[in-house]
Motif scaffolding. Structure first.
Motif, short mmCIF file in Angstrom:
data_model
loop_
_atom_site.label_atom_id
_atom_site.label_comp_id
_atom_site.label_asym_id
_atom_site.label_seq_id
_atom_site.Cartn_x
_atom_site.Cartn_y
_atom_site.Cartn_z
N SER A 118 79.31 -13.15 71.14
CA SER A 118 80.03 -14.46 70.89
C SER A 118 79.48 -15.87 71.05
N LEU A 119 78.87 -15.68 72.35
CA LEU A 119 77.98 -17.04 72.98
C LEU A 119 77.06 -17.27 72.01
N PHE A 120 76.29 -16.09 71.66
CA PHE A 120 75.06 -16.33 71.01
C PHE A 120 75.43 -17.11 69.68
N THR A 121 76.37 -16.56 69.03
CA THR A 121 76.94 -16.83 67.72
C THR A 121 77.17 -18.48 67.94
N ASP A 122 77.86 -19.04 68.73
CA ASP A 122 78.33 -20.20 68.93
C ASP A 122 77.30 -21.15 69.06
N ILE A 123 76.07 -20.91 70.02
CA ILE A 123 75.28 -21.73 70.34
C ILE A 123 74.03 -21.82 69.39
N LEU A 124 73.67 -20.72 68.59
CA LEU A 124 72.86 -20.67 67.41
C LEU A 124 73.04 -21.54 66.11
N GLU A 125 74.67 -21.48 66.05
CA GLU A 125 75.20 -22.26 64.83
C GLU A 125 74.89 -23.65 65.14
N ARG A 126 74.85 -24.24 66.14
CA ARG A 126 74.52 -25.40 66.72
C ARG A 126 73.39 -26.27 66.04
N VAL A 127 72.25 -25.04 65.98
CA VAL A 127 70.98 -25.69 65.46
C VAL A 127 70.70 -25.00 64.12
N GLY A 128 71.86 -24.63 63.40
CA GLY A 128 71.68 -24.36 61.89
C GLY A 128 71.57 -22.81 61.59
N LEU A 129 71.72 -21.95 62.79
CA LEU A 129 71.33 -20.53 62.55
C LEU A 129 72.57 -19.91 62.58
N HIS A 130 72.73 -18.89 61.54
CA HIS A 130 74.18 -18.04 61.33
C HIS A 130 73.92 -16.83 61.32
N PRO A 131 74.98 -16.02 61.52
CA PRO A 131 74.64 -14.55 61.67
C PRO A 131 74.22 -14.12 60.03
N GLY A 132 73.02 -13.14 60.20
CA GLY A 132 72.24 -12.78 59.00
C GLY A 132 70.87 -13.65 59.34
#
Length: 311
Positions: A118-132
């Motif tokens: 969950s933490l990775f998902t949250d952080i990476l969404e902040r730079v425009g990276l999403h699951p997939g």
């Protein structure tokens, strides 16, 4: 006091278990009439299973697994805090210099059902990276994840101290402390089966009281703490000294075993967002649904500390 044995489950030999190791080595459990035996499971899922089936009495592990169990109608509850604020860093292969460089890369987490995912998902969404945009694989807990980084079977992982420092010295990139993005997160907690707890209240209170004393000792005795940790962790003492500072200066480990409401709420919000199909957590569900602080309240009185159950 009955001199009874309690079986306490740990995930891996990690620095945040020092209060419990110290309470054991200093004879604090023995003074409370307890013989505490630690069982190391090497993973979050087997520890949770052992707690549910009664193989162990207390499990110091994942709050998320408690939340999952409660939502499924189970008896697990959090009764005290362990790691209320993260000491992790985002560690990546040397050629990876920015979060954006993780596009298309393989990220290792302890378990797909646990916090680091969950933490990775949250952080990476902040730079425009999403699951997939990246791959997530189960890579085990912190020591095995370090080995997976070394063998380059994963490109990045969250590593708590002291393994984040080991990784830096091995040439890996530290993309930053996770607390820069997520300052409060309940990473580990003291968990029980509430039926067992209700039937063994006296022993449980004595366990928590001695553990509080172990945590108080941890905050005051850096060098002795390092020696306690070194007996159980195959890590150079200079890294353990840095881990002590991280855990104590930021109160990552609570001196009185309190839980933190905002840390639990962060975990709840990530479950709501990331895993809605497997675990249903309603939008108005409060942290109080998943905790039972009656034993901590009594233990704090026994240990002689000011009452602070959830802050």
């Amino acid at each position: 006091m009955d001199g009874r044995t309690l079986h306490v489950g740990l995930v891996v030999p990690a620095f945040f278990y020092v209060p419990y190791w110290a309470a054991h080595d200093l004879g604090l459990y023995r003074k409370q009439g307890l013989n505490v035996e630690f069982v190391v499971f090497g993973g979050i899922d087997p520890l949770t299973k052992a707690l549910k089936d009664g193989t162990i009495d207390v499990g110091i592990g994942s709050p998320e697994h408690v939340i999952h169990d409660v939502e499924a109608g189970g008896d697990l509850r959090m009764i005290a805090g362990n790691v209320n604020r993260l000491t992790h860093s985002l560690i990546a292969q040397p050629e990876i210099k920015r979060l954006e460089d993780l596009r298309g890369k393989t990220i290792g987490v302890s378990a797909l059902s646990a916090g680091t995912s969950s933490l990775f998902t949250d952080i990476l969404e902040r730079v425009g990276l999403h699951p997939g945009d990246y791959h997530v694989v189960e890579a085990g807990v912190v020591p095995p994840r370090h080995d997976r980084l070394l063998e380059r079977s994963i490109d990045a992982a969250m590593q708590t101290d002291p393994h984040n420092y080991l990784a830096e010295d091995a040439g890996f990139t530290n993309l930053g402390p996770v607390s820069d993005w997520i300052p409060y997160f309940q990473f580990t907690s003291v968990n029980v089966n509430r039926t067992w707890a209700g039937e063994n209240e006296d022993a449980l209170v004595r366990f928590l009281a001695a553990s509080i004393q172990g945590s108080q000792w941890m905050f005051k005795n850096q060098q002795s703490v390092v020696e306690v940790a070194a007996q159980r962790m195959d890590v150079d003492q200079r890294y353990l000294e840095r881990a002590w500072k991280d855990h104590v200066s930021g109160f990552a480990v609570p001196i009185d075993l309190r839980l933190e409401a905002r840390s639990i709420e962060t975990a709840l919000e990530m479950i709501r967002r990331d895993r809605p199909t497997s675990v249903q957590v309603s939008g108005d569900a409060s942290f109080a649904k998943y905790v039972d602080t009656r034993y901590l309240r009594e233990a704090q009185q026994v240990a002689g500390v000011d009452e602070a159950l959830v802050t």
